[in-house]
Design a protein around this motif. Sequence first.
Motif, PDB file in Angstrom:
ATOM      1  N   GLU A   1      94.684   0.265  51.086  1.00 60.14           N
ATOM      2  CA  GLU A   1      94.219   1.267  50.283  1.00 60.14           C
ATOM      3  C   GLU A   1      93.848   2.395  50.814  1.00 60.14           C
ATOM      4  O   GLU A   1      94.622   3.489  50.194  1.00 60.14           O
ATOM      5  CB  GLU A   1      93.031   0.824  49.285  1.00 60.14           C
ATOM      6  CG  GLU A   1      92.990   1.378  47.828  1.00 60.14           C
ATOM      7  CD  GLU A   1      94.070   1.139  47.183  1.00 60.14           C
ATOM      8  OE1 GLU A   1      94.458   1.945  46.073  1.00 60.14           O
ATOM      9  OE2 GLU A   1      94.525   0.038  47.156  1.00 60.14           O
ATOM     10  N   GLU A   2      93.035   2.514  51.616  1.00 58.02           N
ATOM     11  CA  GLU A   2      92.921   3.937  52.487  1.00 58.02           C
ATOM     12  C   GLU A   2      94.081   4.333  53.127  1.00 58.02           C
ATOM     13  O   GLU A   2      94.594   5.858  53.086  1.00 58.02           O
ATOM     14  CB  GLU A   2      91.726   3.524  53.488  1.00 58.02           C
ATOM     15  CG  GLU A   2      91.612   4.834  54.469  1.00 58.02           C
ATOM     16  CD  GLU A   2      90.984   5.994  53.592  1.00 58.02           C
ATOM     17  OE1 GLU A   2      91.218   7.151  54.425  1.00 58.02           O
ATOM     18  OE2 GLU A   2      90.477   6.028  52.628  1.00 58.02           O
ATOM     19  N   ASN A   3      94.850   3.666  53.825  1.00 62.68           N
ATOM     20  CA  ASN A   3      96.238   3.935  54.534  1.00 62.68           C
ATOM     21  C   ASN A   3      97.187   4.661  53.432  1.00 62.68           C
ATOM     22  O   ASN A   3      97.939   5.503  53.803  1.00 62.68           O
ATOM     23  CB  ASN A   3      96.759   3.115  55.575  1.00 62.68           C
ATOM     24  CG  ASN A   3      95.677   2.840  56.547  1.00 62.68           C
ATOM     25  OD1 ASN A   3      94.657   3.588  56.923  1.00 62.68           O
ATOM     26  ND2 ASN A   3      96.113   1.574  57.537  1.00 62.68           N
ATOM     27  N   LEU A   4      97.289   4.052  52.407  1.00 62.36           N
ATOM     28  CA  LEU A   4      98.472   4.378  51.389  1.00 62.36           C
ATOM     29  C   LEU A   4      97.954   5.818  50.922  1.00 62.36           C
ATOM     30  O   LEU A   4      98.937   6.542  50.342  1.00 62.36           O
ATOM     31  CB  LEU A   4      98.412   3.329  50.192  1.00 62.36           C
ATOM     32  CG  LEU A   4      99.049   2.166  50.633  1.00 62.36           C
ATOM     33  CD1 LEU A   4      98.915   1.243  49.386  1.00 62.36           C
ATOM     34  CD2 LEU A   4     100.550   2.389  50.700  1.00 62.36           C
ATOM     35  N   GLY A   5      97.083   6.265  51.015  1.00 64.58           N
ATOM     36  CA  GLY A   5      96.381   7.560  50.967  1.00 64.58           C
ATOM     37  C   GLY A   5      96.830   8.123  49.416  1.00 64.58           C
ATOM     38  O   GLY A   5      96.931   9.413  49.147  1.00 64.58           O
TER      39      GLY A   5
ATOM     40  N   GLY B   1      92.834  17.949  56.751  1.00 65.00           N
ATOM     41  CA  GLY B   1      92.122  16.996  55.699  1.00 65.00           C
ATOM     42  C   GLY B   1      91.492  15.780  56.280  1.00 65.00           C
ATOM     43  O   GLY B   1      91.721  15.561  57.599  1.00 65.00           O
ATOM     44  N   GLN B   2      90.342  15.146  55.874  1.00 64.75           N
ATOM     45  CA  GLN B   2      89.562  14.139  56.519  1.00 64.75           C
ATOM     46  C   GLN B   2      90.513  12.736  56.694  1.00 64.75           C
ATOM     47  O   GLN B   2      90.431  12.076  57.735  1.00 64.75           O
ATOM     48  CB  GLN B   2      88.294  13.686  55.709  1.00 64.75           C
ATOM     49  CG  GLN B   2      87.214  14.763  55.928  1.00 64.75           C
ATOM     50  CD  GLN B   2      86.833  15.110  57.437  1.00 64.75           C
ATOM     51  OE1 GLN B   2      86.612  13.975  58.173  1.00 64.75           O
ATOM     52  NE2 GLN B   2      86.971  16.280  57.965  1.00 64.75           N
ATOM     53  N   HIS B   3      91.546  12.730  55.752  1.00 64.07           N
ATOM     54  CA  HIS B   3      92.310  11.579  55.815  1.00 64.07           C
ATOM     55  C   HIS B   3      93.176  11.825  57.138  1.00 64.07           C
ATOM     56  O   HIS B   3      93.479  11.069  57.873  1.00 64.07           O
ATOM     57  CB  HIS B   3      93.074  11.413  54.573  1.00 64.07           C
ATOM     58  CG  HIS B   3      94.022  10.132  54.270  1.00 64.07           C
ATOM     59  ND1 HIS B   3      95.291  10.271  54.852  1.00 64.07           N
ATOM     60  CD2 HIS B   3      93.747   9.182  53.792  1.00 64.07           C
ATOM     61  CE1 HIS B   3      95.778   8.967  54.493  1.00 64.07           C
ATOM     62  NE2 HIS B   3      94.586   8.299  54.074  1.00 64.07           N
TER      63      HIS B   3
ATOM     64  N   ALA C   1      93.405   9.369  60.691  1.00 63.02           N
ATOM     65  CA  ALA C   1      94.661   8.778  61.211  1.00 63.02           C
ATOM     66  C   ALA C   1      95.040   9.352  62.539  1.00 63.02           C
ATOM     67  O   ALA C   1      95.394   8.582  63.349  1.00 63.02           O
ATOM     68  CB  ALA C   1      95.790   9.339  60.120  1.00 63.02           C
ATOM     69  N   MET C   2      94.587  10.399  62.915  1.00 61.34           N
ATOM     70  CA  MET C   2      94.705  11.108  64.060  1.00 61.34           C
ATOM     71  C   MET C   2      94.178  10.394  65.100  1.00 61.34           C
ATOM     72  O   MET C   2      94.802   9.878  66.271  1.00 61.34           O
ATOM     73  CB  MET C   2      94.446  12.653  63.935  1.00 61.34           C
ATOM     74  CG  MET C   2      94.577  13.207  65.373  1.00 61.34           C
ATOM     75  SD  MET C   2      93.778  15.025  65.349  1.00 61.34           S
ATOM     76  CE  MET C   2      93.650  15.522  67.128  1.00 61.34           C
ATOM     77  N   GLU C   3      92.892   9.899  64.884  1.00 63.61           N
ATOM     78  CA  GLU C   3      92.069   9.051  65.859  1.00 63.61           C
ATOM     79  C   GLU C   3      92.734   7.728  66.048  1.00 63.61           C
ATOM     80  O   GLU C   3      92.478   7.134  67.146  1.00 63.61           O
ATOM     81  CB  GLU C   3      90.711   9.063  65.470  1.00 63.61           C
ATOM     82  CG  GLU C   3      89.982  10.527  65.400  1.00 63.61           C
ATOM     83  CD  GLU C   3      89.884  10.952  66.908  1.00 63.61           C
ATOM     84  OE1 GLU C   3      89.218  10.203  67.892  1.00 63.61           O
ATOM     85  OE2 GLU C   3      90.095  11.902  67.454  1.00 63.61           O
TER      86      GLU C   3
ATOM     87  N   ALA D   1      94.614   9.115  47.190  1.00 61.71           N
ATOM     88  CA  ALA D   1      93.496  10.061  46.980  1.00 61.71           C
ATOM     89  C   ALA D   1      93.930  11.341  47.632  1.00 61.71           C
ATOM     90  O   ALA D   1      93.728  12.469  47.273  1.00 61.71           O
ATOM     91  CB  ALA D   1      92.190   9.754  46.850  1.00 61.71           C
ATOM     92  N   ALA D   2      94.160  11.325  48.915  1.00 63.02           N
ATOM     93  CA  ALA D   2      94.698  12.354  49.873  1.00 63.02           C
ATOM     94  C   ALA D   2      95.810  13.126  49.084  1.00 63.02           C
ATOM     95  O   ALA D   2      95.963  14.378  49.256  1.00 63.02           O
ATOM     96  CB  ALA D   2      94.717  11.942  51.179  1.00 63.02           C
TER      97      ALA D   2
END
Length: 505
Positions: A416-420, A437-439, A443-445, A422-423
């Motif tokens: 759910e988070e990775n599908l993004g 953005g925080q999203h 992902a960058m990390e 809300a982002a």
Amino acid sequence: MNAQRGKRGGRLERLAQRAAKPAVDPCPPGQVGGAYKPLTEAEIQRIYNTALDLLENLGMGEVPPRLQADLLAAGARDNGAGRLLFPPSLVAAAVDQAAKTFTLHGRDPARSIEVGGNRVYFGTGGAAVQTLDMESRAYRSSTLQDLHDFTRLQDVLANVSWFTRCCVATDVPDNFDLDVNTVYALLKNTSKPTATSFTLAEHVAPIVEMLDIAAGGPGEFARRPFLKAHISPVISPLRYGEDAVDVVYECIRHNIPISCITAAQAGATAPATLAGFLAQSLAETLASLVMVHAISPGFPMIFSNWPLVIDLRTGAFSGGSGETAVLNAASAQLSNWLGLPSGVACSMTDAKAIDAQYGMEKGLTSLTAALAGGNLIYESSGMTASLLGASFEAFVLDDEMHSHSYRALRGIEVSEENLGYAAICEAVLGDGHFLGGQHTYAAMERDYFYPSLADRDQPRTWAEKGAQDAWGVANIRARQILKDHHPEYLTPEQDREIRARFRIL
């Protein structure tokens, strides 16, 4: 003015974050393989059945007397014409009772790895008699100093999960001195899992004494063996080699895990057809497993079925070919289908220089073997010139290549988070982009690997920095590691005791 200062500070913070090591390694060793399946289930079964037919009807020749007695006791049959035949029930028992997973110990427990299942690890192998000199960029004979330098270089490379001596010290002519000093170089310069080969069986016991000194006392190495042996007990086509079989007996006696390597060559010592090659090579590696089963059922053995290819026009070994890639991938698939810890050999470029051929062949063959799920991918670091050469620059370049391979194996996590959702809504209704953005930061990390050797600059920036090619960049990195990293994994007391008992050169 304050707003401008805040904006600049935010940019500097982002740049610092990009330069820092990720909080979570996005592509560590041990990723799951097996998605690439060059063989169908029906094809696997046909190859396996042909291997069983070969073992039951042709069997193995030149069986040493001690091994013959053990094999007959285990259920083999003597055909009366100098060959032992292995009924399918004997092969099935060997596979059923084989060690399916086991630990390759490092002297540092944190560096141990679990072999088997579907985890993929890159490591080394080889016996290069030439080293690509960092000064002249020309090949010269490999030396004992090279072996020490290669060992301490790879000690800091995170994606080389175990280290087998990659070169032969050609300046050590005595075979016993060579075996002793090879193991000493491993003990002195790395705490990873290691591997070596033994020229003769009588070399094993004294070297175990040296391993015991490093392990803390008599018998300590056998309690937690941190070195395995590379042995080729089968000579293609379908016969045993007595000296190597003797080494197997000694290694089992001293609890040294073994990698039994079959290294047939298509069109020379095995059929030129890929399916026929796989059937014979599988039969021969199963013959090694039956041998170990007859001596000590369940003893830790890497099922090392290494299909090798030659150029049929010239007879030259071809380590970087597409045929090598698909054969080793199929070998990994067959071994995993049997549930055995698999070893294959890839990344054996035929290139002599660190050039486009080098990169193409290494990337193609190593990724293919990883995608097929080879547990241990040998020869995958540092080797050049169809295994005749080893290169310091190649080691550091290959280490970075393995990170990309592990990242490919890791795949895509769908959550759910990775599908993004809300982002996406936030970017569309807000700034119109995802930068900052925080999203994106999360992902960058977590999801991206950032190479330190591969160049991603614009052409102008690359030119301003000296227009270095990969060879030049890797040369600088290798030199820096060798300048700074001087490990001492033996205590002064251990080193003195070893030197008092062995001729350390």
